[in-house]
Design a protein around this motif. Structure first.
Motif, PDB file in Angstrom:
ATOM      1  N   ALA A 150       0.818  -1.216   0.000  1.00 36.44           N
ATOM      2  CA  ALA A 150       0.000   0.000   0.000  1.00 36.44           C
ATOM      3  C   ALA A 150       0.852   1.266   0.000  1.00 36.44           C
ATOM      4  CB  ALA A 150      -0.949  -0.008   1.202  1.00 36.44           C
ATOM      5  N   PHE A 151       1.828   1.339   0.879  1.00 37.71           N
ATOM      6  CA  PHE A 151       2.616   2.571   0.945  1.00 37.71           C
ATOM      7  C   PHE A 151       3.497   2.744  -0.281  1.00 37.71           C
ATOM      8  CE2 PHE A 151       1.710   2.562   5.590  1.00 37.71           C
ATOM      9  CZ  PHE A 151       1.209   3.848   5.655  1.00 37.71           C
ATOM     10  N   ARG A 152       3.902   1.668  -0.894  1.00 37.87           N
ATOM     11  CA  ARG A 152       4.664   1.770  -2.139  1.00 37.87           C
ATOM     12  C   ARG A 152       3.792   2.392  -3.230  1.00 37.87           C
ATOM     13  NH1 ARG A 152       5.877  -2.009  -6.225  1.00 37.87           N
ATOM     14  NH2 ARG A 152       4.706  -3.610  -5.097  1.00 37.87           N
ATOM     15  N   ALA A 153       2.529   1.974  -3.275  1.00 32.94           N
ATOM     16  CA  ALA A 153       1.606   2.555  -4.254  1.00 32.94           C
ATOM     17  C   ALA A 153       1.339   4.022  -3.936  1.00 32.94           C
ATOM     18  CB  ALA A 153       0.296   1.764  -4.248  1.00 32.94           C
ATOM     19  N   LEU A 154       1.133   4.341  -2.660  1.00 40.03           N
ATOM     20  CA  LEU A 154       0.869   5.733  -2.284  1.00 40.03           C
ATOM     21  C   LEU A 154       2.054   6.631  -2.614  1.00 40.03           C
ATOM     22  CD1 LEU A 154      -1.672   4.625  -0.968  1.00 40.03           C
ATOM     23  CD2 LEU A 154      -1.156   5.985   1.065  1.00 40.03           C
ATOM     24  N   GLN A 155       3.259   6.129  -2.390  1.00 40.32           N
ATOM     25  CA  GLN A 155       4.434   6.941  -2.710  1.00 40.32           C
ATOM     26  C   GLN A 155       4.505   7.222  -4.207  1.00 40.32           C
ATOM     27  OE1 GLN A 155       8.175   5.337  -1.349  1.00 40.32           O
ATOM     28  NE2 GLN A 155       9.246   7.281  -1.665  1.00 40.32           N
ATOM     29  N   ARG A 156       4.190   6.223  -5.023  1.00 37.86           N
ATOM     30  CA  ARG A 156       4.185   6.452  -6.473  1.00 37.86           C
ATOM     31  C   ARG A 156       3.147   7.516  -6.839  1.00 37.86           C
ATOM     32  NH1 ARG A 156       2.183   2.391 -11.360  1.00 37.86           N
ATOM     33  NH2 ARG A 156       1.843   4.088 -12.839  1.00 37.86           N
ATOM     34  N   LEU A 157       1.939   7.411  -6.258  1.00 33.65           N
ATOM     35  CA  LEU A 157       0.875   8.370  -6.560  1.00 33.65           C
ATOM     36  C   LEU A 157       1.249   9.779  -6.114  1.00 33.65           C
ATOM     37  CD1 LEU A 157      -2.153   6.132  -5.573  1.00 33.65           C
ATOM     38  CD2 LEU A 157      -1.567   6.892  -7.883  1.00 33.65           C
ATOM     39  N   ARG A 158       1.966   9.884  -5.004  1.00 33.72           N
ATOM     40  CA  ARG A 158       2.430  11.201  -4.569  1.00 33.72           C
ATOM     41  C   ARG A 158       3.539  11.718  -5.482  1.00 33.72           C
ATOM     42  NH1 ARG A 158       5.220  11.402   1.173  1.00 33.72           N
ATOM     43  NH2 ARG A 158       6.808  10.341  -0.085  1.00 33.72           N
ATOM     44  N   ASP A 159       4.440  10.846  -5.837  1.00 36.83           N
ATOM     45  CA  ASP A 159       5.562  11.268  -6.678  1.00 36.83           C
ATOM     46  C   ASP A 159       5.099  11.733  -8.057  1.00 36.83           C
ATOM     47  OD1 ASP A 159       7.277  10.664  -4.625  1.00 36.83           O
ATOM     48  OD2 ASP A 159       7.979   8.765  -5.487  1.00 36.83           O
ATOM     49  N   ASP A 160       4.042  11.096  -8.598  1.00 38.30           N
ATOM     50  CA  ASP A 160       3.600  11.507  -9.933  1.00 38.30           C
ATOM     51  C   ASP A 160       2.549  12.622  -9.880  1.00 38.30           C
ATOM     52  OD1 ASP A 160       1.084  10.352  -9.468  1.00 38.30           O
ATOM     53  OD2 ASP A 160       1.513   8.540 -10.603  1.00 38.30           O
ATOM     54  N   GLY A 161       2.254  13.120  -8.667  1.00 43.16           N
ATOM     55  CA  GLY A 161       1.366  14.260  -8.537  1.00 43.16           C
ATOM     56  C   GLY A 161      -0.105  13.920  -8.490  1.00 43.16           C
ATOM     57  N   THR A 162      -0.449  12.632  -8.459  1.00 44.35           N
ATOM     58  CA  THR A 162      -1.857  12.246  -8.392  1.00 44.35           C
ATOM     59  C   THR A 162      -2.477  12.672  -7.065  1.00 44.35           C
ATOM     60  OG1 THR A 162      -1.433  10.365  -9.849  1.00 44.35           O
ATOM     61  CG2 THR A 162      -3.458  10.303  -8.525  1.00 44.35           C
ATOM     62  N   VAL A 163      -1.709  12.556  -5.988  1.00 42.86           N
ATOM     63  CA  VAL A 163      -2.136  13.046  -4.669  1.00 42.86           C
ATOM     64  C   VAL A 163      -1.018  13.907  -4.097  1.00 42.86           C
ATOM     65  CG1 VAL A 163      -3.596  11.030  -4.238  1.00 42.86           C
ATOM     66  CG2 VAL A 163      -1.232  11.044  -3.415  1.00 42.86           C
ATOM     67  N   LYS A 164      -1.358  14.717  -3.115  1.00 39.23           N
ATOM     68  CA  LYS A 164      -0.365  15.610  -2.521  1.00 39.23           C
ATOM     69  C   LYS A 164       0.216  15.059  -1.221  1.00 39.23           C
ATOM     70  CE  LYS A 164      -2.510  19.801  -4.397  1.00 39.23           C
ATOM     71  NZ  LYS A 164      -3.172  21.093  -4.064  1.00 39.23           N
ATOM     72  N   VAL A 165      -0.610  14.381  -0.439  1.00 41.38           N
ATOM     73  CA  VAL A 165      -0.234  13.981   0.914  1.00 41.38           C
ATOM     74  C   VAL A 165      -0.651  12.537   1.138  1.00 41.38           C
ATOM     75  CG1 VAL A 165      -0.676  14.433   3.371  1.00 41.38           C
ATOM     76  CG2 VAL A 165      -0.454  16.343   1.782  1.00 41.38           C
ATOM     77  N   ILE A 166       0.220  11.742   1.768  1.00 43.53           N
ATOM     78  CA  ILE A 166      -0.104  10.346   2.037  1.00 43.53           C
ATOM     79  C   ILE A 166       0.129  10.021   3.507  1.00 43.53           C
ATOM     80  CG2 ILE A 166       0.403   9.624  -0.325  1.00 43.53           C
ATOM     81  CD1 ILE A 166       3.052   8.454   0.715  1.00 43.53           C
ATOM     82  N   GLY A 167      -0.550   8.973   3.964  1.00 41.80           N
ATOM     83  CA  GLY A 167      -0.390   8.575   5.355  1.00 41.80           C
ATOM     84  C   GLY A 167      -1.259   7.381   5.675  1.00 41.80           C
ATOM     85  N   ALA A 168      -1.723   7.319   6.929  1.00 37.53           N
ATOM     86  CA  ALA A 168      -2.555   6.209   7.389  1.00 37.53           C
ATOM     87  C   ALA A 168      -3.597   6.738   8.344  1.00 37.53           C
ATOM     88  CB  ALA A 168      -1.701   5.134   8.063  1.00 37.53           C
ATOM     89  N   GLY A 169      -4.731   6.041   8.383  1.00 37.87           N
ATOM     90  CA  GLY A 169      -5.795   6.388   9.310  1.00 37.87           C
ATOM     91  C   GLY A 169      -6.183   5.178  10.132  1.00 37.87           C
ATOM     92  N   MET A 170      -6.111   5.321  11.471  1.00 36.18           N
ATOM     93  CA  MET A 170      -6.364   4.176  12.346  1.00 36.18           C
ATOM     94  C   MET A 170      -7.015   4.626  13.644  1.00 36.18           C
ATOM     95  SD  MET A 170      -2.850   1.917  11.857  1.00 36.18           S
ATOM     96  CE  MET A 170      -3.647   0.418  12.444  1.00 36.18           C
ATOM     97  N   ASN A 171      -7.520   3.627  14.383  1.00 38.20           N
ATOM     98  CA  ASN A 171      -8.064   3.857  15.706  1.00 38.20           C
ATOM     99  C   ASN A 171      -7.075   3.456  16.799  1.00 38.20           C
ATOM    100  OD1 ASN A 171     -11.089   4.542  15.230  1.00 38.20           O
ATOM    101  ND2 ASN A 171     -10.692   2.800  13.893  1.00 38.20           N
ATOM    102  N   GLN A 172      -5.818   3.376  16.450  1.00 34.36           N
ATOM    103  CA  GLN A 172      -4.761   3.091  17.417  1.00 34.36           C
ATOM    104  C   GLN A 172      -3.546   3.923  17.060  1.00 34.36           C
ATOM    105  OE1 GLN A 172      -1.842   0.092  16.730  1.00 34.36           O
ATOM    106  NE2 GLN A 172      -3.283  -1.197  15.573  1.00 34.36           N
ATOM    107  N   SER A 173      -2.729   4.217  18.084  1.00 34.75           N
ATOM    108  CA  SER A 173      -1.546   5.040  17.852  1.00 34.75           C
ATOM    109  C   SER A 173      -0.267   4.223  17.721  1.00 34.75           C
ATOM    110  CB  SER A 173      -1.388   6.056  18.980  1.00 34.75           C
ATOM    111  OG  SER A 173      -1.308   5.405  20.246  1.00 34.75           O
TER     112      SER A 173
END
Length: 325
Positions: A150-173
């Motif tokens: 997942a994060f490998r895909a998100l990094q590609r999408l950020r690098d090619d400008g498809t998205v600006k910001v990437i991360g994760a959303g969870m109910n635990q820290s």
């Protein structure tokens, strides 16, 4: 509305609208009420909106997109999530959480290809050409897949400008803290783990986020409702709260009444006082709830309340309070 910077790539409003309720969380919401909710948030200055395929199994994305695609694209920011693909179910049973949904049901997929499909599906439901923030959603039992795929895909999408910001959303820290070290994240969405009832993120996540300039979108500020209306049967972390939690919430409510303020106001302002928190995300299922949520962020909470909160040790001693109390 006050604006803030989420990581280095995106400015957003300091209050955002969460759309899980618009997907029918706990109770169905009509199309008209969903439209009125988003419209009210917009009219009050909200320009950051969070959604996910999980919320109503695509319903929240469709409803949010119906409104946002009528607005000028650069005037707002939107986040959605990956990790669940929606697929038709031949005989979908009633869901425990989301009501009034379609027959589609989610299945986990944190692979590289699964994430790419998820993004395409979300854009189709939203009717938008891009999203601004993309988050890996609830990979609690899928840490390795999230890091390798997942994060490998998100990094590609950020690098090619498809998205600006990437991360994760969870109910635990705890796992978010691991992702901060292992993945190229810009922000996290943390739900329910930094509130008046639960300060779990205070020592294990927030220091890392501040050191690495990782933005924090804070959700679950009312802990699924118990800090909005403490009572027997109230929800905490999406389940019925136990008696001890209800008693703690009632004690907080009594302290608020003593100082002439409201528990919801104290809950929102407590969260926003931490310097690691970038955005306070508030869910709503009606226009009236949106108005109330935003009013709570501005309602006067006297310093005497914060002082007594500290003196009675009702929150962690290390938690920063508004006004430096």
């Amino acid at each position: 509305m006050k604006r803030t910077r989420l990581a280095d790539r995106l400015d957003v409003t300091a209050i955002g609208l969460g759309t899980a309720p618009l997907g029918g969380l706990f109770a169905p919401v009509s199309d008209a009420d969903a439209e009125a909710t988003i419209e009210r948030a917009w009219s009050l200055g909200v320009r950051f909106f969070d959604t996910a395929p999980l919320y109503g199994f695509g319903l929240a994305e469709r409803r949010l997109g119906s409104f946002l695609r009528r607005q000028e694209r650069n005037s707002f920011a939107i986040s959605t999530k990956v990790g669940r693909l929606l697929r038709p179910a031949s005989a979908a049973a009633e869901d425990d959480y989301y009501k009034g949904t379609s027959a589609e049901r989610p299945r986990f997929d944190f692979s590289y290809d699964g994430v790419m499909r998820s993004v395409e599906d979300s854009l189709d439901r939203l009717g938008l050409d891009r999203v601004d923030v993309l988050l890996v959603h609830d990979p609690d039992d899928h840490y390795e897949d999230a890091v390798a795929g997942a994060f490998r895909a998100l990094q590609r999408l950020r690098d090619d400008g498809t998205v600006k910001v990437i991360g994760a959303g969870m109910n635990q820290s705890e796992m978010l803290a691991r992702f901060a070290e292992a993945a190229p994240v810009d922000c996290f969405l943390l739900a329910g783990r930094y509130t008046l009832l639960d300060q779990g993120a205070l020592t294990n996540l927030f220091p890392i986020c501040r050191a690495k300039s990782i933005g924090v979108i804070l959700g679950g500020i009312y802990n699924s409702g118990i800090l909005a209306n403490p009572r027997a049967g109230a929800k905490f972390n999406y389940e019925d709260a136990d008696a001890a939690l209800v008693a703690r919430a009632l004690a907080l409510e009594a302290l608020c009444r003593k100082h002439g303020t409201e528990l919801k106001a104290a809950a929102v302002q407590f969260c926003m006082a931490h310097p690691a928190v970038t955005v306070a995300l508030q869910g709503a299922r009606s226009a009236a709830e949106v108005s109330d949520n935003i009013a709570m962020a501005e309602r006067l909470v006297p310093s005497s309340f914060w002082q007594e909160l500290r003196e009675r040790k009702l929150v962690d001693a290390a938690a920063p309070l508004p006004g430096g109390a």
